[in-house]
Write a protein that holds these residues in place. Sequence first.
Motif, PDB file in Angstrom:
ATOM      1  N   ASN A   1       5.907  -5.219  -8.747  1.00 20.32           N
ATOM      2  CA  ASN A   1       5.496  -6.157  -9.543  1.00 20.32           C
ATOM      3  C   ASN A   1       5.099  -5.806 -11.077  1.00 20.32           C
ATOM      4  O   ASN A   1       5.409  -6.624 -11.692  1.00 20.32           O
ATOM      5  CB  ASN A   1       4.192  -6.804  -8.724  1.00 20.32           C
TER       6      ASN A   1
ATOM      7  N   ASP B   1       3.072  -6.648  -4.321  1.00 22.09           N
ATOM      8  CA  ASP B   1       4.275  -5.781  -4.270  1.00 22.09           C
ATOM      9  C   ASP B   1       5.194  -6.235  -3.258  1.00 22.09           C
ATOM     10  O   ASP B   1       6.310  -6.451  -3.334  1.00 22.09           O
ATOM     11  CB  ASP B   1       4.108  -4.282  -4.460  1.00 22.09           C
TER      12      ASP B   1
ATOM     13  N   ARG C   1       6.452  -9.437  -4.057  1.00 22.86           N
ATOM     14  CA  ARG C   1       7.726  -9.354  -4.902  1.00 22.86           C
ATOM     15  C   ARG C   1       8.970  -8.820  -4.550  1.00 22.86           C
ATOM     16  O   ARG C   1      10.110  -9.144  -4.484  1.00 22.86           O
ATOM     17  CB  ARG C   1       7.183  -8.519  -6.172  1.00 22.86           C
TER      18      ARG C   1
END
Length: 328
Positions: free
Chosen positions: A116, A147, A150
């Motif tokens: 991210n 994260d 993402r």
Amino acid sequence: MKIHFLNVGHGDCTIIEHDSGRITMIDINNGDSLDDTSAQEIADETPSSYDNAQLALAKALGIKLSGRLIEGVLKTAGYNVQLTNPVEYFKQHFPGREIFRYIQSHPDLDHMRGLNALWREGIAIRNVWDTWHSKVPDFKTDNDRIDWGRYQRLRNGEWRSPGDVTVLRYYRGMHRPYFNQNADLTDGGDGIHILAPTIETNTAANTSKNHNNLSYVLYLVANGTRIILGGDAEAEVWESIHDYYGSNLKCDILKASHHGRDSGYYQPAVAAMKPEYTIVSVGKKPSTDASNKYRAYSNNVWSTRWKGDIVVNIPAYSQPTIDSEYDR
């Protein structure tokens, strides 16, 4: 060609500058301070009465020292190896560049923390290599959840916008333009060859939920130098690789599997590889470490924990060099 093995704490990040000008990033971990386990392991290995006294006192009083507090003790004891922020490193060394291929070796959070942050900096990714799985991890922090989200978007082909990334899932022995073929389909490209996974090892890893065995294990050939990057592959995968390739595994540099842990060490494969240099991201961990086993087959075993960032330079017409940030 240059290969940058970054000191990102308990995790992985490798950046490859290919002769073609393309850039490959394998994994990312954006730790800005030592995790508690790593800090304690380093403290146990650091010969300092001050260090031991401080830790012993904290233990006697029932005080849990965090990674940052132990870092201060370690610095006083003479341990000054600083972690590298891979996003800042990329911006400094490759300003304005894109990542041509991002390879997620396998879906463990310590190999993707920082995705991210990479996205926030606007760094472009053109292609992503990923493996088939349905893993859902345990999140330690809200940042872990971010994260992971993402990563899910990335593996679905979305980075800046839907469909702007090509998602690729490759297996052992595949040949394709750019990564190991030239545009005219002759051998070449960026010299990346896939040793694992196979469909069989991928299926077995998903069935057993041993997600380390989803790992891409890569064989990189550059200007006559041979490098093997082991991901977190464990013994079952290495056995499959050794059974298939045998003595053809010989290499000059090995990035030890699973942070140098014993679980990633498979003696017949290491004996066949017999690298001049073995690079360990993290290590050394007293109860689980295989560094001494690697030393039986490798003249140099270098740990990012002690050496910091390690850069291998492989010129076209001269001998390769290997340098480290710290001389330990």
